[in-house]
Scaffold this motif. Structure first.
Motif, PDB file in Angstrom:
ATOM      1  N   TYR A 196       0.745  -8.019  -5.540  1.00 54.63           N
ATOM      2  CA  TYR A 196       1.744  -7.722  -4.505  1.00 54.63           C
ATOM      3  C   TYR A 196       1.964  -8.935  -3.590  1.00 54.63           C
ATOM      4  CZ  TYR A 196       4.223  -5.244  -0.823  1.00 54.63           C
ATOM      5  OH  TYR A 196       5.157  -4.841   0.074  1.00 54.63           O
ATOM      6  N   HIS A 197       0.840  -9.503  -3.077  1.00 56.87           N
ATOM      7  CA  HIS A 197       0.977 -10.535  -2.041  1.00 56.87           C
ATOM      8  C   HIS A 197       1.260 -11.919  -2.585  1.00 56.87           C
ATOM      9  CE1 HIS A 197       0.159  -8.133   1.514  1.00 56.87           C
ATOM     10  NE2 HIS A 197      -0.678  -7.447   0.763  1.00 56.87           N
TER      11      HIS A 197
ATOM     12  N   VAL B 200       5.798 -10.363  -3.124  1.00 57.49           N
ATOM     13  CA  VAL B 200       6.296 -10.703  -1.785  1.00 57.49           C
ATOM     14  C   VAL B 200       7.018 -12.052  -1.771  1.00 57.49           C
ATOM     15  CG1 VAL B 200       5.627 -11.228   0.581  1.00 57.49           C
ATOM     16  CG2 VAL B 200       4.658  -9.236  -0.563  1.00 57.49           C
ATOM     17  N   PRO B 201       6.424 -13.131  -2.354  1.00 60.58           N
ATOM     18  CA  PRO B 201       7.129 -14.426  -2.330  1.00 60.58           C
ATOM     19  C   PRO B 201       8.461 -14.367  -3.061  1.00 60.58           C
ATOM     20  CG  PRO B 201       4.856 -14.708  -3.023  1.00 60.58           C
ATOM     21  CD  PRO B 201       5.083 -13.265  -2.938  1.00 60.58           C
ATOM     22  N   LEU B 202       8.560 -13.543  -4.110  1.00 55.63           N
ATOM     23  CA  LEU B 202       9.786 -13.481  -4.894  1.00 55.63           C
ATOM     24  C   LEU B 202      10.746 -12.424  -4.376  1.00 55.63           C
ATOM     25  CD1 LEU B 202       8.203 -13.855  -8.441  1.00 55.63           C
ATOM     26  CD2 LEU B 202       9.540 -15.557  -7.200  1.00 55.63           C
ATOM     27  N   ASN B 203      10.338 -11.749  -3.259  1.00 52.61           N
ATOM     28  CA  ASN B 203      11.208 -10.758  -2.642  1.00 52.61           C
ATOM     29  C   ASN B 203      11.525  -9.588  -3.588  1.00 52.61           C
ATOM     30  OD1 ASN B 203      12.304  -9.988  -0.333  1.00 52.61           O
ATOM     31  ND2 ASN B 203      14.105 -11.338  -0.394  1.00 52.61           N
ATOM     32  N   LEU B 204      10.507  -9.184  -4.340  1.00 54.60           N
ATOM     33  CA  LEU B 204      10.713  -8.124  -5.326  1.00 54.60           C
ATOM     34  C   LEU B 204       9.830  -6.908  -5.033  1.00 54.60           C
ATOM     35  CD1 LEU B 204      10.803 -10.129  -8.664  1.00 54.60           C
ATOM     36  CD2 LEU B 204      12.689  -8.893  -7.621  1.00 54.60           C
ATOM     37  N   THR B 205       9.560  -6.646  -3.741  1.00 52.96           N
ATOM     38  CA  THR B 205       8.583  -5.604  -3.412  1.00 52.96           C
ATOM     39  C   THR B 205       9.007  -4.221  -3.907  1.00 52.96           C
ATOM     40  OG1 THR B 205       9.601  -5.501  -1.260  1.00 52.96           O
ATOM     41  CG2 THR B 205       7.561  -6.734  -1.433  1.00 52.96           C
ATOM     42  N   TYR B 206      10.315  -4.030  -4.175  1.00 48.51           N
ATOM     43  CA  TYR B 206      10.739  -2.714  -4.661  1.00 48.51           C
ATOM     44  C   TYR B 206      10.245  -2.439  -6.083  1.00 48.51           C
ATOM     45  CZ  TYR B 206      14.359  -5.515  -6.929  1.00 48.51           C
ATOM     46  OH  TYR B 206      15.022  -6.446  -7.665  1.00 48.51           O
ATOM     47  N   LEU B 207       9.698  -3.465  -6.727  1.00 47.51           N
ATOM     48  CA  LEU B 207       9.170  -3.279  -8.077  1.00 47.51           C
ATOM     49  C   LEU B 207       7.685  -2.929  -8.071  1.00 47.51           C
ATOM     50  CD1 LEU B 207      10.858  -6.159 -10.055  1.00 47.51           C
ATOM     51  CD2 LEU B 207      11.239  -3.721 -10.298  1.00 47.51           C
ATOM     52  N   GLN B 208       7.128  -2.604  -6.883  1.00 48.80           N
ATOM     53  CA  GLN B 208       5.676  -2.469  -6.800  1.00 48.80           C
ATOM     54  C   GLN B 208       5.151  -1.364  -7.719  1.00 48.80           C
ATOM     55  OE1 GLN B 208       4.311  -1.352  -2.973  1.00 48.80           O
ATOM     56  NE2 GLN B 208       5.999  -0.042  -2.488  1.00 48.80           N
ATOM     57  N   THR B 209       5.802  -0.172  -7.725  1.00 48.79           N
ATOM     58  CA  THR B 209       5.281   0.931  -8.538  1.00 48.79           C
ATOM     59  C   THR B 209       5.232   0.552 -10.012  1.00 48.79           C
ATOM     60  OG1 THR B 209       6.363   2.376  -6.965  1.00 48.79           O
ATOM     61  CG2 THR B 209       5.519   3.395  -8.957  1.00 48.79           C
ATOM     62  N   LEU B 210       6.328  -0.010 -10.479  1.00 50.40           N
ATOM     63  CA  LEU B 210       6.431  -0.394 -11.891  1.00 50.40           C
ATOM     64  C   LEU B 210       5.360  -1.410 -12.266  1.00 50.40           C
ATOM     65  CD1 LEU B 210       8.177   0.098 -14.345  1.00 50.40           C
ATOM     66  CD2 LEU B 210       9.617  -1.804 -13.631  1.00 50.40           C
ATOM     67  N   SER B 211       5.259  -2.470 -11.456  1.00 52.06           N
ATOM     68  CA  SER B 211       4.315  -3.532 -11.816  1.00 52.06           C
ATOM     69  C   SER B 211       2.871  -3.051 -11.666  1.00 52.06           C
ATOM     70  CB  SER B 211       4.559  -4.785 -10.961  1.00 52.06           C
ATOM     71  OG  SER B 211       4.628  -4.422  -9.616  1.00 52.06           O
ATOM     72  N   PHE B 212       2.621  -2.155 -10.685  1.00 49.59           N
ATOM     73  CA  PHE B 212       1.249  -1.652 -10.511  1.00 49.59           C
ATOM     74  C   PHE B 212       0.826  -0.840 -11.727  1.00 49.59           C
ATOM     75  CE2 PHE B 212       0.932  -1.731  -5.588  1.00 49.59           C
ATOM     76  CZ  PHE B 212       1.114  -3.096  -5.638  1.00 49.59           C
ATOM     77  N   ILE B 213       1.744  -0.004 -12.223  1.00 47.21           N
ATOM     78  CA  ILE B 213       1.412   0.793 -13.405  1.00 47.21           C
ATOM     79  C   ILE B 213       1.095  -0.123 -14.576  1.00 47.21           C
ATOM     80  CG2 ILE B 213       2.390   2.309 -15.167  1.00 47.21           C
ATOM     81  CD1 ILE B 213       3.681   3.882 -13.015  1.00 47.21           C
ATOM     82  N   LEU B 214       1.905  -1.149 -14.731  1.00 46.13           N
ATOM     83  CA  LEU B 214       1.697  -2.131 -15.803  1.00 46.13           C
ATOM     84  C   LEU B 214       0.308  -2.753 -15.692  1.00 46.13           C
ATOM     85  CD1 LEU B 214       3.755  -2.991 -17.938  1.00 46.13           C
ATOM     86  CD2 LEU B 214       4.229  -5.010 -16.568  1.00 46.13           C
ATOM     87  N   VAL B 215      -0.013  -3.178 -14.463  1.00 45.57           N
ATOM     88  CA  VAL B 215      -1.294  -3.845 -14.240  1.00 45.57           C
ATOM     89  C   VAL B 215      -2.450  -2.882 -14.479  1.00 45.57           C
ATOM     90  CG1 VAL B 215      -2.742  -4.817 -12.446  1.00 45.57           C
ATOM     91  CG2 VAL B 215      -0.395  -5.583 -12.675  1.00 45.57           C
TER      92      VAL B 215
END
Lengths: 265, 196
Positions: free
Chosen positions: B59-60, B64-79
């Motif tokens: 996330y951090h 955050v640097p890429l300004n893509l925080t709305y993708l957090q749920t998707l990327s968290f599931i992936l991770v």
């Protein structure tokens, strides 16, 4: 543009993780025992535990390591023993004789006396805790069917009279029912045996007569009149000795005054 | 002091199962015997702690640097999914006995919403790296506590005279609800009293 960016980032993240996982899969690959896997495919897969190992996988493992002997799988029968032997490259040896469970009691409620009426948990061991069950005969079947629940192949059922019977064709001889039965009224008999004495009561004849219409009264007719029947009376109870010839067993069954010698299948 | 507070908060006050109602699937599904419940609890604690760290980093330092925080749920599931797979491989290689003991529970954690839940809570609460890690461990312990308590209750329930229509899962859910009510006794005021 934003959408494309998000697409690329998530896509590359997924690709990266996927690549990482495939590298890890190579690095942490576990060498599986090929022989054990082949044996596992042959075994019936009932996971009944008759061989004494936790499930078929456990037995296959032990076989491939050579720490146990072939022929312990009773559900598989002779064919399985041969197949395993050919994989291991050893002589087949002799498979164990097929044994099936048999409930040595036909004393349902209509033909045998009850001391009291049991109302409680639907479990034979719970019923057994209370004066060894409601039946006056303390050797017989409680008819609550705990064995039906543990049978892995549904070979045990209740017939129309209320007696618990084992289907010898379906039985794989795993002995789970004999372990769960509190009165030990379920015993293993050879599959080839045509008849069995369906009684487990060791009381004297007079006592049995008073409490059950279908119990063995140890009258000795089967053993004395029909020496070729294979019946042996011991401790006030007749039983079939399957190592002896049994050419007269059908006649002995017909002559039994309480008709407790019954067909096994 | 803050870390002790975090521990008490995530074990008792906002218990992941009993207060936030996350991870109900394993809570009901794997609580038939206390032995498997402990196994599941430990596996979940382990994955939660790891997931807290990694999702914090993703996330951090990526979103955050890429300004893509709305993708957090998707990327968290992936991770989390890849993490669980990786953990499974490592355990299978290094400790076959533990792998046998955990069995099917390990891959099941992938679909455990409690793991994703704590990762998202860490972000919304704005925790630092160490705080996220602590919250992850504490939530895992809270999950273990809930599922072990539940399994002991269910072992007793097996012998209790329960009506047929309530047998099994229904009575388990009712017991879980009563447990959640009991956990309402732990609240923020209690924490304030404890820590002064």
């Amino acid at each position: 543009m934003n959408i494309l960016f998000a697409f690329i980032i998530i896509g590359s993240l997924g690709l990266l993780l996927g690549l990482g996982l495939s590298v890890a899969a190579k690095k942490f690959a576990v060498q599986k025992d090929v022989v054990a896997e082949e044996i596992l495919e042959i075994l019936p897969g009932a996971n009944c535990g008759a061989c004494g190992f936790p499930g078929c996988a456990g037995y296959a493992d032990a076989l491939s390591k050579g720490t146990t002997e072939n022929g312990l799988c009773s559900p598989g029968g002779a064919q399985t023993v041969e197949d395993i032997a050919s994989i291991l490259g050893i002589a087949a040896g002799e498979a164990q004789e097929k044994m099936v469970a048999f409930v040595h009691c036909t004393g349902h409620a209509a033909v045998s006396k009850r001391d009291f009426h049991y109302e409680g948990l639907d479990s034979c061991s719970a019923a057994h805790l209370l004066f060894k069950g409601e039946a006056s005969c303390k050797y017989g079947c409680h008819h609550l069917g705990s064995c039906i629940d543990v049978c892995p192949v549904d070979a045990i059922h209740r017939n129309e009279l209320g007696n618990i019977v084992v289907d010898p064709e379906a039985c794989i001889g795993c002995k789970k029912c004999t372990l769960v039965c509190p009165t030990n009224v379920i015993k293993m008999i050879p599959y080839r045996g045509s008849h069995a004495v369906a009684c487990n009561n060791h009381d004297k004849g007079g006592v049995v007569r008073k409490i059950c219409e279908v119990g063995c009264i140890a009258c000795n007719i089967c053993a004395k009149k029909f020496p070729e029947s294979g019946c042996v009376v011991e401790d006030f109870l007749s039983h079939c000795d399957y190592s002896k010839p049994d050419t007269q067993i059908a006649e002995a069954a017909a002559a039994c005054p309480t008709k407790c010698i019954v067909e096994a299948h | 002091m803050f870390y002790i507070g975090l521990f008490i908060t995530y074990i008792f006050i906002s218990n992941i199962v009993l207060t936030q109602f996350l991870g109900l699937c394993p809570f009901i599904g794997v609580s038939k015997s206390s032995e498997s419940a402990i196994g599941m609890g430990m596996a979940v604690t382990f994955v939660m702690a790891l997931a807290s760290i990694i999702t914090y980093l993703v996330y951090h330092f990526l979103l955050v640097p890429l300004n893509l925080t709305y993708l957090q749920t998707l990327s968290f599931i992936l991770v989390i999914a890849s993490l669980v797979q990786f953990v499974e491989m490592v355990i299978q290689k290094n400790s076959p006995s533990l792998y046998q003991a955990l069995g099917i529970f390990l891959p099941l954690i992938t679909t455990n919403c409690a793991v994703l839940g704590i990762a998202l809570i860490n972000i919304t609460e704005g925790y630092t790296f160490m705080q996220s890690f602590t919250a992850g461990i504490a939530s895992g312990i809270g999950f273990t506590l809930a599922i072990v308590l539940m399994s002991n209750i269910r072992e007793q329930l097996d012998m209790a005279p329960v009506r047929k229509s309530f047998k099994g899962v229904p009575i388990a859910f009712i017991s879980g609800g009563l447990m959640a009510l009991a956990f309402m006794a732990f609240d923020k005021a209690l924490l304030a009293n404890l820590l002064g």
